[in-house]
Design a protein around this motif. Sequence first.
Motif, PDB file in Angstrom:
ATOM      1  N   MET A  18       0.851  -1.201   0.000  1.00 23.59           N
ATOM      2  CA  MET A  18       0.000   0.000   0.000  1.00 23.59           C
ATOM      3  C   MET A  18       0.882   1.245   0.000  1.00 23.59           C
ATOM      4  O   MET A  18       1.651   1.486   0.942  1.00 23.59           O
ATOM      5  N   ALA A  19       0.734   2.012  -1.083  1.00 23.61           N
ATOM      6  CA  ALA A  19       1.522   3.235  -1.247  1.00 23.61           C
ATOM      7  C   ALA A  19       1.217   4.203  -0.107  1.00 23.61           C
ATOM      8  O   ALA A  19       0.067   4.356   0.294  1.00 23.61           O
ATOM      9  N   GLN A  71       7.972  -4.074  -4.078  1.00 24.99           N
ATOM     10  CA  GLN A  71       7.261  -3.918  -5.352  1.00 24.99           C
ATOM     11  C   GLN A  71       7.797  -2.749  -6.177  1.00 24.99           C
ATOM     12  O   GLN A  71       7.979  -1.652  -5.657  1.00 24.99           O
ATOM     13  N   ASN A  99       4.271  -4.469 -10.077  1.00 24.95           N
ATOM     14  CA  ASN A  99       2.904  -3.964  -9.961  1.00 24.95           C
ATOM     15  C   ASN A  99       2.223  -3.957 -11.321  1.00 24.95           C
ATOM     16  O   ASN A  99       2.663  -3.293 -12.244  1.00 24.95           O
ATOM     17  N   LYS A 141       1.783  -8.688  -8.954  1.00 24.60           N
ATOM     18  CA  LYS A 141       0.475  -8.404  -8.355  1.00 24.60           C
ATOM     19  C   LYS A 141      -0.389  -7.749  -9.420  1.00 24.60           C
ATOM     20  O   LYS A 141       0.013  -6.776 -10.050  1.00 24.60           O
ATOM     21  N   GLY A 203      -8.757  -9.023  -1.944  1.00 26.66           N
ATOM     22  CA  GLY A 203      -9.909  -8.168  -2.216  1.00 26.66           C
ATOM     23  C   GLY A 203     -11.035  -8.355  -1.228  1.00 26.66           C
ATOM     24  O   GLY A 203     -11.628  -9.427  -1.162  1.00 26.66           O
ATOM     25  N   ASP A 204     -11.282  -7.304  -0.441  1.00 29.04           N
ATOM     26  CA  ASP A 204     -12.438  -7.247   0.448  1.00 29.04           C
ATOM     27  C   ASP A 204     -12.415  -8.233   1.603  1.00 29.04           C
ATOM     28  O   ASP A 204     -13.480  -8.605   2.102  1.00 29.04           O
ATOM     29  N   VAL A 205     -11.258  -8.645   2.038  1.00 26.84           N
ATOM     30  CA  VAL A 205     -11.198  -9.459   3.261  1.00 26.84           C
ATOM     31  C   VAL A 205     -11.162  -8.493   4.437  1.00 26.84           C
ATOM     32  O   VAL A 205     -10.203  -7.734   4.583  1.00 26.84           O
ATOM     33  N   GLY A 226      -5.357  -5.828   2.760  1.00 30.01           N
ATOM     34  CA  GLY A 226      -4.930  -4.442   2.600  1.00 30.01           C
ATOM     35  C   GLY A 226      -5.625  -3.522   3.579  1.00 30.01           C
ATOM     36  O   GLY A 226      -5.201  -3.350   4.719  1.00 30.01           O
TER      37      GLY A 226
END
Length: 330
Positions: A18-19, A71, A99, A141, A203-205, A226
């Motif tokens: 995560m940037a 990354q 990325n 990714k 995604g969406d966990v 994330g």
Amino acid sequence: MLKIGDIKINNQVVLAPMAGVCNAAFRLTVKEFGAGLVCAEMVSDKGIIMKNEKTMNMLYIDEREKPMSLQIFGGERETLVEAARFVDKNSNADIIDINMGCPVPKITKCDAGAKWLLDPNKIYEMVSAVVDAVDKPVTVKMRMGWDEDHIYAIENAQAVERAGGKAVALHGRTRVQMYEGQANWDIIRDVKQAVRIPVIGNGDVTTPQEAKQLLDHTGADGVMIGRAALGNPWMIYRTVHYLETGELIPEPEVREKIEVCKLHLDRLIALKGERVAVREMRKHAAWYLKGVRGNGTVRNQINETETRDQLAGVLDQLVLDVEAKAAQVG
Ligand SMILES: Cc1cc2nc3c(=O)[nH]c(=O)nc-3n(C[C@H](O)[C@H](O)[C@H](O)COP(=O)(O)O)c2cc1C
């Protein structure tokens, strides 16, 4: 056990890149909460090549956070390869990740990030070139596609595998979706069935139970978390524990949250200096305080702070207030 190339990873739980978030200070904290693998924020290939000071600082890795994945992103083969070579030789990252998911226009405009998702051949070319140039394992990714009409997740993952990539992390959304809608876990399952390299589903966990659901639904080798880990390294710890034992550990009390928030702050200060760190920490502090009663006013106070002592003072006062209120009620 999850294994990426020859890198052994203790469990299936991965902190997403995560940037602006996943620097050494946050990664180490999350690692101490049990993450199998932590991923760094994306680093520009051009920044690496130009030896831009800020970019060079982003390559700092603490030994204690290993195994970790670094990354890189870029749009041209030559620069991407050169940057990967630099990271390979000059950093103690365990894995080099490319990325191919970033939906931010600034990145896609120059043909990097998600743009590659439109062309499996280009993915093959880019990944092979990087794999040939480095010793560390290379992973990718990606998002599942560019838009609903261009979903080549299977072809793209197969291209990564053919090119010698050692794992794929897949976010079940298209580029166009940004963060809208629900992440599609079916695609993660389809990709898992189509390649032999490890697949990490993303995604969406948002809860430990959802992490298990994703793993069960997709058969993925790992689960990447994330947003749910922002200000919440307990999410990682609770997920690792839940996957291992089926037991759900309760959420932390406010005092514990603040203690870890301050630890994170001190690490960020060591990394970036007080002025920058305190400013950057404001958003993290707001995340740590999510769900804590009365956090609205405190958030405003946090945004006014300039020094470590001011920020720590606001946080400590909040703990006292919350505990005093709880004692009254009790
Ligand atoms: C603040 C933020 C920064 C991100 N930066 C990156 C990045 O640098 N590289 C990347 O591949 N993905 C990045 N992502 C995407 C996440 O890695 C992840 O794929 C996405 O958030 C979906 O997972 P989640 O639902 O668990 O949050 C970022 C996401 C957020 C919220």
